[in-house]
Write a protein that holds these residues in place. Sequence first.
Motif, mmCIF file in Angstrom:
data_model
loop_
_atom_site.group_PDB
_atom_site.id
_atom_site.type_symbol
_atom_site.label_atom_id
_atom_site.label_comp_id
_atom_site.label_asym_id
_atom_site.label_seq_id
_atom_site.Cartn_x
_atom_site.Cartn_y
_atom_site.Cartn_z
ATOM 1 N N LEU A 57 -1.498 -15.654 -48.044
ATOM 2 C CA LEU A 57 -0.695 -14.600 -47.420
ATOM 3 C C LEU A 57 -1.099 -14.339 -45.971
ATOM 4 C CD1 LEU A 57 -0.641 -12.054 -50.391
ATOM 5 C CD2 LEU A 57 1.299 -13.397 -49.559
ATOM 6 N N SER A 58 -2.203 -14.937 -45.541
ATOM 7 C CA SER A 58 -2.679 -14.707 -44.173
ATOM 8 C C SER A 58 -1.691 -15.287 -43.158
ATOM 9 C CB SER A 58 -4.054 -15.355 -43.990
ATOM 10 O OG SER A 58 -4.454 -15.300 -42.644
ATOM 11 N N PRO A 59 -1.220 -14.481 -42.190
ATOM 12 C CA PRO A 59 -0.233 -14.958 -41.212
ATOM 13 C C PRO A 59 -0.893 -15.708 -40.068
ATOM 14 C CG PRO A 59 -0.749 -12.682 -40.762
ATOM 15 C CD PRO A 59 -1.557 -13.060 -41.975
ATOM 16 N N LYS A 60 -0.089 -16.218 -39.151
ATOM 17 C CA LYS A 60 -0.643 -16.892 -37.982
ATOM 18 C C LYS A 60 -1.391 -15.881 -37.114
ATOM 19 C CE LYS A 60 3.647 -16.676 -35.244
ATOM 20 N NZ LYS A 60 4.646 -17.486 -34.511
ATOM 21 N N TYR A 61 -2.298 -16.383 -36.297
ATOM 22 C CA TYR A 61 -3.266 -15.535 -35.596
ATOM 23 C C TYR A 61 -2.623 -14.461 -34.708
ATOM 24 C CZ TYR A 61 -2.481 -17.630 -31.004
ATOM 25 O OH TYR A 61 -1.926 -18.005 -29.817
ATOM 26 N N SER A 62 -1.424 -14.722 -34.188
ATOM 27 C CA SER A 62 -0.803 -13.803 -33.235
ATOM 28 C C SER A 62 -0.237 -12.551 -33.898
ATOM 29 C CB SER A 62 0.309 -14.520 -32.455
ATOM 30 O OG SER A 62 1.293 -15.038 -33.335
ATOM 31 N N LEU A 63 -0.141 -12.553 -35.236
ATOM 32 C CA LEU A 63 0.407 -11.407 -35.960
ATOM 33 C C LEU A 63 -0.702 -10.483 -36.448
ATOM 34 C CD1 LEU A 63 3.150 -13.269 -38.022
ATOM 35 C CD2 LEU A 63 3.437 -12.032 -35.870
ATOM 36 N N ASP A 64 -0.306 -9.369 -37.036
ATOM 37 C CA ASP A 64 -1.278 -8.431 -37.598
ATOM 38 C C ASP A 64 -2.128 -9.124 -38.658
ATOM 39 O OD1 ASP A 64 -2.069 -5.440 -38.056
ATOM 40 O OD2 ASP A 64 -1.680 -6.252 -40.053
ATOM 41 N N GLN A 65 -3.446 -8.916 -38.594
ATOM 42 C CA GLN A 65 -4.369 -9.666 -39.453
ATOM 43 C C GLN A 65 -4.910 -8.849 -40.631
ATOM 44 O OE1 GLN A 65 -5.060 -13.109 -39.108
ATOM 45 N NE2 GLN A 65 -3.245 -12.790 -37.834
ATOM 46 N N THR A 66 -4.182 -7.829 -41.043
ATOM 47 C CA THR A 66 -4.618 -7.020 -42.185
ATOM 48 C C THR A 66 -4.782 -7.874 -43.439
ATOM 49 O OG1 THR A 66 -3.514 -5.055 -41.295
ATOM 50 C CG2 THR A 66 -4.046 -5.049 -43.648
ATOM 51 N N ASP A 67 -3.816 -8.748 -43.702
ATOM 52 C CA ASP A 67 -3.896 -9.615 -44.886
ATOM 53 C C ASP A 67 -5.037 -10.622 -44.758
ATOM 54 O OD1 ASP A 67 -1.861 -8.491 -46.383
ATOM 55 O OD2 ASP A 67 -0.304 -9.724 -45.479
ATOM 56 N N THR A 68 -5.322 -11.039 -43.547
ATOM 57 C CA THR A 68 -6.443 -11.964 -43.326
ATOM 58 C C THR A 68 -7.765 -11.276 -43.627
ATOM 59 O OG1 THR A 68 -5.181 -13.095 -41.600
ATOM 60 C CG2 THR A 68 -7.538 -13.501 -41.652
ATOM 61 N N ASP A 69 -7.901 -10.033 -43.181
ATOM 62 C CA ASP A 69 -9.120 -9.265 -43.475
ATOM 63 C C ASP A 69 -9.300 -9.103 -44.986
ATOM 64 O OD1 ASP A 69 -9.747 -8.912 -40.784
ATOM 65 O OD2 ASP A 69 -8.590 -7.060 -40.628
ATOM 66 N N LYS A 70 -8.200 -8.812 -45.667
ATOM 67 C CA LYS A 70 -8.263 -8.640 -47.127
ATOM 68 C C LYS A 70 -8.649 -9.951 -47.810
ATOM 69 C CE LYS A 70 -5.646 -6.654 -50.978
ATOM 70 N NZ LYS A 70 -4.389 -5.996 -51.392
ATOM 71 N N ALA A 71 -8.073 -11.046 -47.340
ATOM 72 C CA ALA A 71 -8.391 -12.356 -47.913
ATOM 73 C C ALA A 71 -9.864 -12.696 -47.713
ATOM 74 C CB ALA A 71 -7.506 -13.434 -47.272
ATOM 75 N N LEU A 72 -10.399 -12.377 -46.554
ATOM 76 C CA LEU A 72 -11.815 -12.656 -46.286
ATOM 77 C C LEU A 72 -12.727 -11.870 -47.227
ATOM 78 C CD1 LEU A 72 -12.293 -12.942 -42.415
ATOM 79 C CD2 LEU A 72 -13.119 -14.535 -44.155
ATOM 80 N N ILE A 73 -12.365 -10.627 -47.481
ATOM 81 C CA ILE A 73 -13.149 -9.811 -48.415
ATOM 82 C C ILE A 73 -13.126 -10.430 -49.812
ATOM 83 C CG2 ILE A 73 -13.239 -7.580 -49.604
ATOM 84 C CD1 ILE A 73 -12.185 -6.319 -46.976
ATOM 85 N N LYS A 74 -11.939 -10.859 -50.239
ATOM 86 C CA LYS A 74 -11.800 -11.463 -51.573
ATOM 87 C C LYS A 74 -12.597 -12.766 -51.666
ATOM 88 C CE LYS A 74 -8.917 -8.355 -53.116
ATOM 89 N NZ LYS A 74 -9.328 -7.406 -54.186
ATOM 90 N N LEU A 75 -12.514 -13.583 -50.615
ATOM 91 C CA LEU A 75 -13.241 -14.851 -50.616
ATOM 92 C C LEU A 75 -14.748 -14.618 -50.605
ATOM 93 C CD1 LEU A 75 -11.008 -16.906 -48.165
ATOM 94 C CD2 LEU A 75 -11.574 -17.590 -50.509
ATOM 95 N N GLN A 76 -15.188 -13.641 -49.818
ATOM 96 C CA GLN A 76 -16.620 -13.362 -49.761
ATOM 97 C C GLN A 76 -17.132 -12.830 -51.093
ATOM 98 O OE1 GLN A 76 -18.442 -14.256 -46.892
ATOM 99 N NE2 GLN A 76 -19.974 -14.121 -48.505
ATOM 100 N N ASN A 77 -16.321 -12.000 -51.750
ATOM 101 C CA ASN A 77 -16.702 -11.510 -53.083
ATOM 102 C C ASN A 77 -16.832 -12.662 -54.072
ATOM 103 O OD1 ASN A 77 -16.767 -8.842 -52.279
ATOM 104 N ND2 ASN A 77 -14.687 -8.379 -52.967
ATOM 105 N N PHE A 78 -15.883 -13.602 -53.978
ATOM 106 C CA PHE A 78 -15.941 -14.771 -54.864
ATOM 107 C C PHE A 78 -17.200 -15.591 -54.575
ATOM 108 C CE2 PHE A 78 -15.317 -19.350 -55.298
ATOM 109 C CZ PHE A 78 -15.093 -19.436 -56.661
ATOM 110 N N ILE A 79 -17.480 -15.850 -53.315
ATOM 111 C CA ILE A 79 -18.641 -16.650 -52.920
ATOM 112 C C ILE A 79 -19.937 -15.997 -53.395
ATOM 113 C CG2 ILE A 79 -19.985 -17.419 -50.911
ATOM 114 C CD1 ILE A 79 -17.204 -17.789 -49.488
ATOM 115 N N ASN A 80 -20.012 -14.681 -53.265
ATOM 116 C CA ASN A 80 -21.225 -13.961 -53.687
ATOM 117 C C ASN A 80 -21.374 -13.931 -55.206
ATOM 118 O OD1 ASN A 80 -21.727 -13.418 -51.000
ATOM 119 N ND2 ASN A 80 -20.867 -11.361 -51.063
ATOM 120 N N THR A 81 -20.238 -13.826 -55.905
ATOM 121 C CA THR A 81 -20.271 -13.684 -57.363
ATOM 122 C C THR A 81 -20.440 -15.020 -58.079
ATOM 123 O OG1 THR A 81 -18.803 -11.761 -57.167
ATOM 124 C CG2 THR A 81 -19.052 -12.730 -59.366
#
Length: 273
Positions: free
Chosen positions: A120-144
């Motif tokens: 769901l992460s959009p291209k860099y020029s758009l709002d990156q709210t979904d990118t921030d959320k995706a990073l949190i989810k990925l980091q949680n997965f990596i840690n868990t």
Amino acid sequence: MFLKMKRILPFLLLAVILSSCSEYQKVLKNEDVKAKYDLAEKFYDEGDFKRANRLLEQIAPKYIGKPQGERVMFFFADSYFQTKDYNMAGYQFERFLKSYPKSDKAAEAGFLGAKSYYKLSPKYSLDQTDTDKALIKLQNFINTYSDSEYLVEANIMAKELTTKIERKEYEIAKQFHKIGEFDFTFLTPAVKAFDNFVSDNPGSVYHEDALYYKFDSATNLAFNSFDHLKNERLNKAKSAYNAFKKQFPESKYLKDANKTLEKIEKELQNYSK
């Protein structure tokens, strides 16, 4: 014989498809939960995720708390992922993990849920709210699930999203720098933006570029300042050059930076006199 079979084959395929559609419509409309479960599993195994999803949507609430519930819920979430409905996939995988945190499918569900948000992460020029959320989810997965078979791919995705966010920040600073060529009031925020970027993203692929353009912005600011500010700002530009050269002594920008430094040194000599 071969030509005859060649003519008949399309009709046989059509008959199979029609039969399958008829069976699907019949099961979809009746109240037999077991029949829906069996057909949904059949469609899922065959890769017909759209029809599987429709059936699973109907029966998922019926299997809550039952032995097959875990299987149904995972198939349901994955059918959304496979049909590229990533919003629903992310949501359903989260529900699965809350319901079955010790499942054998937990790591896979965690990964696919995080990957749904990554999609769901959009291209860099758009709002990156979904990118921030995706990073949190990925980091949680990596840690868990640090020993998961999906760890390498998760790290690659996390790095890609991090770079995307860095580019967004870098391009904003670069825009200040560009406008500053025509409107000198933008040079101060340009220097500040590059300074913040360098501090916040020390390992960024844009680190070299940011240091150079910070120096370039600081130089333009100094040369276009009032006389009582020029000496101080020229020295700040020189400090920016030193920081840039120290970290990137063989930079692609070094030739241009050295020419600019000569102009700074020459101008500073006027103040030393």
